[in-house]
Motif scaffolding. Structure first.
Motif, PDB file in Angstrom:
ATOM      1  N   ILE A 117     -21.201   5.581  31.188  1.00  0.00           N
ATOM      2  CA  ILE A 117     -21.136   7.030  30.953  1.00  0.00           C
ATOM      3  C   ILE A 117     -19.816   7.351  30.271  1.00  0.00           C
ATOM      4  CG2 ILE A 117     -21.163   9.296  32.038  1.00  0.00           C
ATOM      5  CD1 ILE A 117     -22.698   8.075  34.308  1.00  0.00           C
ATOM      6  N   ASP A 119     -17.362   4.469  36.578  1.00  0.00           N
ATOM      7  CA  ASP A 119     -18.649   4.706  35.925  1.00  0.00           C
ATOM      8  C   ASP A 119     -19.801   4.516  36.894  1.00  0.00           C
ATOM      9  OD1 ASP A 119     -17.303   5.231  33.615  1.00  0.00           O
ATOM     10  OD2 ASP A 119     -17.602   3.247  32.734  1.00  0.00           O
ATOM     11  N   GLU A 151     -22.372   7.511  37.971  1.00  0.00           N
ATOM     12  CA  GLU A 151     -23.804   7.322  37.743  1.00  0.00           C
ATOM     13  C   GLU A 151     -24.598   7.472  39.041  1.00  0.00           C
ATOM     14  OE1 GLU A 151     -26.928   3.959  36.031  1.00  0.00           O
ATOM     15  OE2 GLU A 151     -24.775   3.564  36.055  1.00  0.00           O
ATOM     16  N   ARG A 204     -24.749  11.181  39.774  1.00  0.00           N
ATOM     17  CA  ARG A 204     -25.610  11.879  38.820  1.00  0.00           C
ATOM     18  C   ARG A 204     -27.083  11.637  39.127  1.00  0.00           C
ATOM     19  NH1 ARG A 204     -25.668  10.457  32.475  1.00  0.00           N
ATOM     20  NH2 ARG A 204     -26.595   8.572  33.370  1.00  0.00           N
ATOM     21  N   GLU A 205     -27.394  10.492  39.664  1.00  0.00           N
ATOM     22  CA  GLU A 205     -28.777  10.136  39.955  1.00  0.00           C
ATOM     23  C   GLU A 205     -29.379  11.004  41.062  1.00  0.00           C
ATOM     24  OE1 GLU A 205     -30.352   5.796  39.926  1.00  0.00           O
ATOM     25  OE2 GLU A 205     -29.983   6.277  42.021  1.00  0.00           O
TER      26      GLU A 205
END
Length: 680
Positions: free
Chosen positions: A6, A448, A452, A455-456
């Motif tokens: 990301i 990162d 991630e 964000r998931e």
């Protein structure tokens, strides 16, 4: 296959997560939030019950000489009709009896107190022309939750009379009134000093003086009025006629008339007595087994009931009063032979319950940490133990901003929120741990991977939070008395869920980035390349047969159905009681007695004395106060039921005080139930 990294410039939620995960502002926000919560907890008033705004007014209308039917027709019916015209009125209770009427006007819960007061007074004053001749002007007395005494001190002495006892406590009352945040103080029991005049009808007739004339001359002489001034150098001196009678001899020498050219004094036509009043009331204290071996016997008593001002901290005020009493001990105001017993201390009980619930809240947080440590490891538990206190601290700040107090409802709301707010940080930490365990992420930058992982779960986390809020928040709009009583629960839970979600997107990834470590141990992996721990392998071994074998799945679901039915059956079998709140383990309760009207004071006192003897047989009882012809310090229930108006000779009650909770095995409710069986 390697997942794409990301970029640092990612916007939206991912950019926010990246910013707070690697920012020096985040720990400052955590510290600021915790300090704000600690400050709010310190400033929040601690009370026994929530503050509920219910405007209640007592309206008294005296009409001497009128009968009950006449008062009902001329005053009660008129008053009910006019009071219903006031907007916001919910209930009106009216009582008609000889010589007067009483109205209890209760507005809807949450109505503005000042506006309700103005509307009531306007309605009364605008209808004075409807009052029947001879009726007195209405007397209005507002009632509120702050009128309930938070502290009751019962004074007694082995050698002082009821008259001397009340006089001493009355002087002590002035010292207590000077303490800031003390609202009203009430003396219950004892005898007041009173000059009694017993006139001789024959002597009055011989000197041509009627009893009414005698009463009027006594009333006119017992006044103080300005009588001009004296012009004397170097200053001007005001002169008053000081007519208040200070001694029996002064009253006895009062000239009440002239007969055959000679002044007639009061002692010639009447007998003057300086002594206690003859009001039909009595207060007595008796000590039980829990009071210790040195306390025994029955004593005349005077109770000083103390209320606090609105918004004052009951705990702080009680401590300040006790400090003032300790400073006065041994002085003329509080001599050594004047003993006192604390028969109510809502400041202490509020602090005790608050501290106990705060301890349980801490234990709940610790228990959650242990569970996370067992399932995900100590480091994951450390991340959760950073997120939960931060969320709770911010929730306490919301309580402070909304004007709530620390009581059993608000603390129950906090404990309740722990069970739902832990979901967000647990889901966040679990997903971060899972991503860190992926073989495909071994070579990636930890930041990162964390971003991630967060964000998931952004979408399901937001959706789950909104679903919980949608289920709980409508409870805040419940009307009636239970609405404001239970309002801290939906407001606290909603605030906690919102803060928990925000903390999961900001504080949790920041803490995970610094606390969690990649596991270097070689473990079995699943089809997705995730390393499996022992708990995952146990879960897989349990669930695989249920998913693949229909027979085992049927028996498993059937067993769940049977357990569900058995659980529901506990309610009709009365093995489980359904209540809004659990029984509160109080340190006091009351026994109310209503004898037939016309029962003399002595008979009512004898019945209460026999009941007190039965109460004192309970080992948990510390002391019992007998109130005859007067009311004990009332609680919230007594405020609503107007127990403070119980002042007839056929009315009485027992104030039962129990040993501290840590010195008795039974709670107050089972004790009261067992006593009810004995007294009935």
């Amino acid at each position: 296959m390697t997942a794409p990294s990301i970029p640092p410039s990612s916007g939206g939620f991912a950019g926010m997560v990246r910013f707070f995960s690697d920012s020096k502002i985040t720990p400052l926000l955590v510290i600021a939030g915790v300090l704000l919560g600690a400050f709010s907890l310190r400033q929040l008033p601690r009370e026994e019950e929530p503050q509920i705004v219910v405007p209640i007014y007592d309206v008294f209308v005296a009409w001497p000489g009128a009968s009950s039917p006449e008062i009902e027709k001329r005053i009660v019916e008129l008053g009910e009709r006019k009071f219903w015209e006031i907007p916001g009125v919910e209930y009106i209770y009216a009582t008609a009896r000889a010589d007067g009427a009483m109205f209890i006007v209760r507005f809807k819960v949450g109505q503005d107190l000042e506006r309700s007061t103005v509307n009531l007074y306007n309605k009364i004053h605008s209808n004075f022309d409807f009052m029947p001749p001879g009726a007195a002007l209405p007397l209005v007395k507002p009632r509120s939750i702050d009128d309930v005494p938070i502290l009751a001190l019962t004074f007694h002495s082995a050698r002082r009379s009821a008259l001397d006892l009340r006089a001493r406590v009355a002087r002590l009352r002035q010292e207590i009134n000077a303490i800031p945040h003390v609202s009203q103080t009430t003396l219950i029991g004892g005898r007041q000093r009173q000059f009694q005049v017993f006139f001789d009808p024959a002597e009055l007739a011989r000197r041509s003086i009627t009893p009414l004339e005698l009463a009027e001359r006594l009333r006119a002489a017992n006044v103080r009025a300005p009588a001009g001034h004296l012009e004397s150098a170097p200053r001007r001196v005001a002169v008053d006629t000081d007519g208040f009678f200070l001694s029996r001899d002064e009253l006895a020498r009062l000239v009440v008339g002239v007969h055959e050219g000679r002044a007639v004094t009061l002692e010639e036509v009447a007998r003057v007595v300086d002594g206690p009043d003859e009001e039909e009331r009595a207060v007595e204290i008796r000590f039980g087994p829990a009071a210790g071996p040195n306390a025994s016997g029955a004593r005349e008593a005077v109770t000083l009931a103390i209320s606090k001002r609105k918004g004052a901290n009951a705990t702080f005020l009680s401590n300040e009063i006790f400090e003032r009493l300790a400073a006065l001990r041994g002085t003329e105001l509080l001599p050594a032979d004047l003993e006192w017993t604390v028969t109510r201390d809502y400041g202490h009980t509020a602090a005790e319950k608050s501290n106990e619930l705060l301890l349980h809240m801490g234990l709940a947080i610790f228990g959650v940490g242990l569970l996370i440590a067992w399932a995900l490891g100590l480091r994951a538990a450390g991340v959760v133990l950073v997120a939960i206190p931060t969320t709770l601290a911010l929730t306490l700040a919301i309580f402070h901003f909304f004007g709530f107090t620390v009581n059993r409802i608000t603390l129950f709301a906090l404990i309740f929120t722990i069970g739902i707010l832990v979901d967000d940080p647990i889901v966040s930490v679990e997903n971060i741990v899972r991503h860190l365990a992926l073989a495909s992420n071994c070579a990636r930058v930890t930041l990162d991977v964390v971003v991630e992982a967060i964000r998931e779960i952004i979408s399901p986390l937001v959706l789950a939070t909104l679903a919980v809020i949608a289920a709980i928040l409508p409870m805040a709009f419940v009307g009636g008395l239970m609405g404001p009583y239970m309002r801290p629960i939906p407001i606290g839970a909603t605030a906690a869920m919102v803060f928990s979600m925000i903390v999961s997107f900001t504080v949790t990834p920041w803490a995970a980035l610094r606390i969690l470590r990649r596991d270097s141990k070689t473990r079995p992996v699943d089809a997705h390349g995730v390393q499996e721990d022992a708990l995952t392998r146990l879960y897989r071994a349990f669930m695989r047969p249920l998913l693949t074998d229909p027979r085992k799945r049927f028996f498993f679901l059937a067993g769940l159905g049977v357990l569900l039915l058995l659980s529901v059956a506990l309610i009709p079998l009365k093995a489980v009681r359904l209540k809004m709140l659990p029984f509160d383990n109080k340190s006091e309760f009351q026994v109310i007695l209503d004898m037939p009207e016309g029962t003399p004071l002595e008979r009512t006192r004898a019945v209460l004395s026999a009941m007190a003897d039965e109460v004192l047989k309970l080992p948990e009882v510390r002391d019992v106060e007998i109130h005859v012809g007067t009311a004990a310090p009332y609680n919230f229930n007594g405020l609503v039921r107007h127990y403070f108006l119980r002042d007839q000779p056929h009315q009485g009650d027992l104030q039962v005080n129990l040993a501290p909770r840590n010195r008795r095995k039974r709670q107050s409710h089972p004790i009261a139930e067992s006593l009810r069986e004995r007294l009935n």
